[in-house]
Design an enzyme around this catalytic site. Structure first.
Site, mmCIF file in Angstrom:
data_model
loop_
_atom_site.group_PDB
_atom_site.id
_atom_site.type_symbol
_atom_site.label_atom_id
_atom_site.label_comp_id
_atom_site.label_asym_id
_atom_site.label_seq_id
_atom_site.Cartn_x
_atom_site.Cartn_y
_atom_site.Cartn_z
ATOM 1 C CE LYS A 180 -0.012 3.257 4.807
ATOM 2 N NZ LYS A 180 0.081 3.387 6.259
ATOM 3 C CG ASN A 204 -1.694 1.250 1.409
ATOM 4 O OD1 ASN A 204 -1.738 2.092 0.501
ATOM 5 N ND2 ASN A 204 -2.335 1.420 2.560
ATOM 6 N N GLY A 253 3.082 -0.883 4.175
ATOM 7 C CA GLY A 253 3.130 0.530 3.800
ATOM 8 C C GLY A 253 4.552 0.939 3.476
ATOM 9 N N GLY A 254 5.229 1.532 4.467
ATOM 10 C CA GLY A 254 6.564 2.105 4.271
ATOM 11 C C GLY A 254 7.546 1.197 3.543
HETATM 12 P P1 13P Z 1 3.285 0.700 7.507
HETATM 13 O O1 13P Z 1 3.814 -0.602 6.946
HETATM 14 O O2 13P Z 1 3.972 1.900 6.951
HETATM 15 O O3 13P Z 1 3.214 0.659 8.995
HETATM 16 O O4 13P Z 1 1.763 0.821 6.987
HETATM 17 C C1 13P Z 1 0.929 -0.252 7.144
HETATM 18 C C2 13P Z 1 -0.348 0.048 6.453
HETATM 19 O O5 13P Z 1 -1.082 0.922 6.857
HETATM 20 C C3 13P Z 1 -0.641 -0.708 5.229
HETATM 21 O O6 13P Z 1 -1.946 -0.481 4.804
#
Ligand code: 13P
Length: 254
Positions: free
Chosen positions: A11, A9, A234-235
């Site tokens: 984002k 993801n 995410g990251g």
């Molecule tokens: P992180 O891996 O950056 O903590 O984000 C997780 C997330 O929200 C995936 O949808």
């Protein structure tokens, strides 16, 4: 075949140029070293189509981070499921905690979106998870079960069986501190048994992803857990090498 789904993801990160570079890097690796697990990339809307072109021939699937449940019309700023399907999106993240918290998405809206995604025969990646206050108050399962029952309200079990659920404890998202294997393992096992009791055997077999600071270092422990079928990342998904390492770990565990 592997049970794992490794989903990125992205984002609100990457412009079109960066998205092409990142997806091209991962796709290039996977073309040389095909993965047995399913790999999903969910770039920002503006890059989905170009990422689709870039990853052609690599088995990477395309996902969106959100959608609107209406088919078309006067909904300024929204994106329909058909628009996404037209550019080969097969998964749509629904009910992410950032959408719940920052954009005020309610369980009712999330339910409408999940229904619309399933009606279009795409796969919702339905996100659930408690805040730190809810966990500290001992309300983790109460919160999660309410999110599940509201989000899936009125959906027949045979359709629920086609969803993916992502358990993302809000306190672990973007913090660099994931749930411990004990915490994640307990939550996943509880979620699966709740799904079985409430909707039956067929639904209890759906993919349950863990999300919240999963990275190339902690992914093995988390992916080794019996009821963890992958990650929503995410990251670490916007760092090519980290994402590749998570894919490799999933393949080694399967
Ligand atoms: P992180 O891996 O950056 O903590 O984000 C997780 C997330 O929200 C995936 O949808």
């Amino acid at each position: 075949m592997s049970k794992f789904l490794i989903a990125g993801n992205w984002k609100m990160n990457t412009n079109a140029f960066e998205a092409e570079k990142l997806s091209g890097y991962v796709a290039g690796y996977l073309k040389e070293n095909p993965a047995r697990c399913e790999v999903l990339m969910c770039p920002p809307f503006t890059s989905i189509a170009s990422v689709g072109e870039t990853v052609k021939g690599s088995h990477i699937k395309l996902g969106a981070q959100n959608c609107y449940h209406e088919q078309k019309g006067a909904f300024t700023g929204e994106i329909s499921i058909n628009m996404l399907r037209y550019i080969d999106v097969t998964y749509i993240i629904i009910g992410h905690s950032e959408r719940r918290k920052i954009f005020g998405e309610t369980d009712e809206l999330i339910n409408k979106k999940i229904k619309a995604v399933l009606d279009a025969e795409l796969t919702p990646v339905f996100c659930i998870g408690e805040t730190i206050d809810e966990r500290n108050a001992g309300k983790t399962y109460e919160v999660i079960e309410k999110q599940i029952t509201s989000g899936l309200n009125g959906i027949p079990a045979e359709k629920i069986a086609k969803c993916v659920i992502a358990y993302e404890p809000v306190w672990a998202i973007g913090t660099g501190i994931s749930a411990t294997p004990e915490q994640a393992g307990e939550a996943h096992t509880n979620i699966r048994s709740f799904l079985k009791d409430k909707y039956g055997e067929e639904v209890s077999a759906i993919k349950l992803l863990y999300g919240g600071s999963m990275n190339e270092k902690n992914c093995r422990e988390l992916l080794s857990l019996k009821d963890v079928d992958g990650g929503l990342i995410g990251g670490a998904s916007i760092k090519g090498d980290s994402f590749i390492e998570i894919i490799r770990s999933a393949d080694e565990l399967s």
